[in-house]
Design an enzyme around this catalytic site. Sequence first.
Site, PDB file in Angstrom:
ATOM      1  N   LYS A  40       0.845  -1.104  -0.167  1.00 29.12           N
ATOM      2  CA  LYS A  40      -0.203   0.007  -0.018  1.00 29.12           C
ATOM      3  C   LYS A  40       0.886   1.108   0.011  1.00 29.12           C
ATOM      4  O   LYS A  40       2.076   1.019   0.258  1.00 29.12           O
ATOM      5  CB  LYS A  40      -0.997   0.223   1.357  1.00 29.12           C
ATOM      6  CG  LYS A  40      -0.087   0.067   2.585  1.00 29.12           C
ATOM      7  CD  LYS A  40      -1.244   0.036   3.755  1.00 29.12           C
ATOM      8  CE  LYS A  40      -0.164   0.306   4.781  1.00 29.12           C
ATOM      9  NZ  LYS A  40      -1.247   0.457   6.370  1.00 29.12           N
ATOM     10  N   ARG A 138      -9.984   0.784  15.341  1.00 30.42           N
ATOM     11  CA  ARG A 138     -10.042   1.394  13.809  1.00 30.42           C
ATOM     12  C   ARG A 138     -10.872   0.655  13.354  1.00 30.42           C
ATOM     13  O   ARG A 138     -12.211   0.814  13.435  1.00 30.42           O
ATOM     14  CB  ARG A 138      -8.373   1.263  13.171  1.00 30.42           C
ATOM     15  CG  ARG A 138      -8.217   2.458  12.468  1.00 30.42           C
ATOM     16  CD  ARG A 138      -6.541   2.422  12.223  1.00 30.42           C
ATOM     17  NE  ARG A 138      -6.127   1.029  11.552  1.00 30.42           N
ATOM     18  CZ  ARG A 138      -4.789   0.976  11.162  1.00 30.42           C
ATOM     19  NH1 ARG A 138      -3.890   2.104  11.421  1.00 30.42           N
ATOM     20  NH2 ARG A 138      -4.536  -0.247  10.758  1.00 30.42           N
ATOM     21  N   TYR A 272      17.305  29.184   8.649  1.00 27.64           N
ATOM     22  CA  TYR A 272      16.127  30.225   9.253  1.00 27.64           C
ATOM     23  C   TYR A 272      16.171  29.968  10.741  1.00 27.64           C
ATOM     24  O   TYR A 272      16.384  28.979  11.406  1.00 27.64           O
ATOM     25  CB  TYR A 272      14.758  29.557   8.713  1.00 27.64           C
ATOM     26  CG  TYR A 272      14.323  29.859   7.452  1.00 27.64           C
ATOM     27  CD1 TYR A 272      14.408  31.065   6.968  1.00 27.64           C
ATOM     28  CD2 TYR A 272      14.107  28.715   6.588  1.00 27.64           C
ATOM     29  CE1 TYR A 272      14.062  31.493   5.471  1.00 27.64           C
ATOM     30  CE2 TYR A 272      13.652  29.129   5.102  1.00 27.64           C
ATOM     31  CZ  TYR A 272      13.866  30.301   4.527  1.00 27.64           C
ATOM     32  OH  TYR A 272      13.356  30.519   3.439  1.00 27.64           O
ATOM     33  N   MET A 320      12.443  23.980   2.950  1.00 22.60           N
ATOM     34  CA  MET A 320      11.865  23.407   1.790  1.00 22.60           C
ATOM     35  C   MET A 320      12.395  22.772   0.747  1.00 22.60           C
ATOM     36  O   MET A 320      11.928  21.524   0.412  1.00 22.60           O
ATOM     37  CB  MET A 320      10.751  24.263   1.276  1.00 22.60           C
ATOM     38  CG  MET A 320       9.562  23.657   0.487  1.00 22.60           C
ATOM     39  SD  MET A 320       8.463  25.060  -0.479  1.00 22.60           S
ATOM     40  CE  MET A 320       7.614  25.578   1.042  1.00 22.60           C
TER      41      MET A 320
END
Length: 388
Positions: A40, A138, A272, A320
Site C-alpha cells: 500500500k 480502527r 532560518y 523546503m
Amino acid sequence: MPRVPHQPRVEIAVDLDVVSANVALLTERVAPAAMMAVVKADGYGHGLVEAARAARRGGAPWLGVATPEEAMALRDAGDDGPLLCWLTTPGDDLAPVVAAGVDVTAYDAREVAVLAEAGAALGRPARVQLKADTGLSRGGATPDDWPDLVAAAVRARDAGHVEVTGTWSHLACADEPDHPANDAQQDVFEAALAVMAEHGLDPGLRHLANSAAALLRPGARYDLVRCGIATYGVDPAPGAHDLAASGLRQAMTVRARVAQVKRIRAGAGVSYGHRWTAPSDTWVALVPAGYGDGVPRHGTNVLEVLLGGRRRPVRGAVCMDQVVVELGPDEADRVEPGAEAVLIGDAATGAPTADEWAAACGTIGYEIVTRMGGWRTVRTHHGEGTGP
C-alpha cells in the site's frame, strides 16, 4: 522552446533484489504461515507495481493494499495473484475489484450487502474477508457488532453471492512484545473465531500479525502474516528487534548532489531562525533536498548524511528545498560541489538508515520512507525486477 534537461535534485533508488530477498527471508521465518507482502501507499514509497513484482519473486503468495484503486492498479499492471484490499468507503464502486478477483474486506453488514450485490450482478460470489476490531478501535466490527457481521456474511454466502476467504484483525502494540494489549487482542480474536464457528461459517485464512508480530510473536501467525515495513528492510520494532541480525536490509537509498560548498566564520548563524551558530570557522555544504522532498523538518540539527565517506551533521533548520551540512573546520574536511550526499541508505554502506532518522526525529521508519518523494525527485529501480 525545448525544456532544458536537468539532473534530478533528489534520487530515491530502490534495490528490488533486496525487496525480494527480504520477502524470501520473511517467508522462511514465518512458515508454515503464508506470507502477505503489503504494498500500500505506493509500496511504502518504493513503487507500488515494482515492489509488488519484487515481492512475488521473493515468494509472497499474497499481496495487500489499502484501497480499491491500489488493487486495480496492480491488476492493470498484470498481477493476477491473491490480493486483499481493506479500506473502502461508502459510494465506492466495488464491482471492478470484485470482477478482478480481489479479496475485499468487510467491516460491517452494510459492506457485506454491497459486496453481495456486486457478486450477484456478476453471477459469481464476491471474495470477502471479515475484519474484527479486537482493540485497535480502527476499522472492523467490535465484539458487540461482530455477530451481526457474521450473520450477514452467512446470509450472503447461503445466497451464493459471497465467499468468505479470510478473517482478520490488527494489533495495536505489536512493536512492544510485552504490552498486555497483545494478549488481550488475541483473546478477542479467538472469541470472534468462536462466534463464526457457532454460526457455521468457515473463517478462511486467519491472520492477525503485522511485521512486528510476525517476527516477535509466533503464536499470532495463524494461517497468514501481513508484512509491510519489514518487506522493505525497515525495523518494525526498534529496540525489541535486531534488524541486522535478522538479515533484513533497507531497500531504499536517497541521495542528492551538493550544490555549493563554502567556508563560514565563527558566529555565523545558519538557516532560518539561526537555530545553529557556528562556534568556530567551518566548511558547510548546501544539499538541495528539503521538506518539499520528504526530509522531515523535525530533522533540524539532529539528522546526519553520508558525505565524502563520513557522517556529517545537518546544521540549522531544514528548509523546503535544501539543508546545510557541516563538513568541518579543516581544508581536508571539505568536498567539491557535485559530491554525492546519501541521506538514508543501507547501514552496511555507512549511511544513516531510515530508522536512525526516525529515532532522531521522534517518529517511525514507516513515515521516513513513505514520505520521500515529490515531483522534483526521481525514483529509480535496480535489480532483476526492473523489467516488465
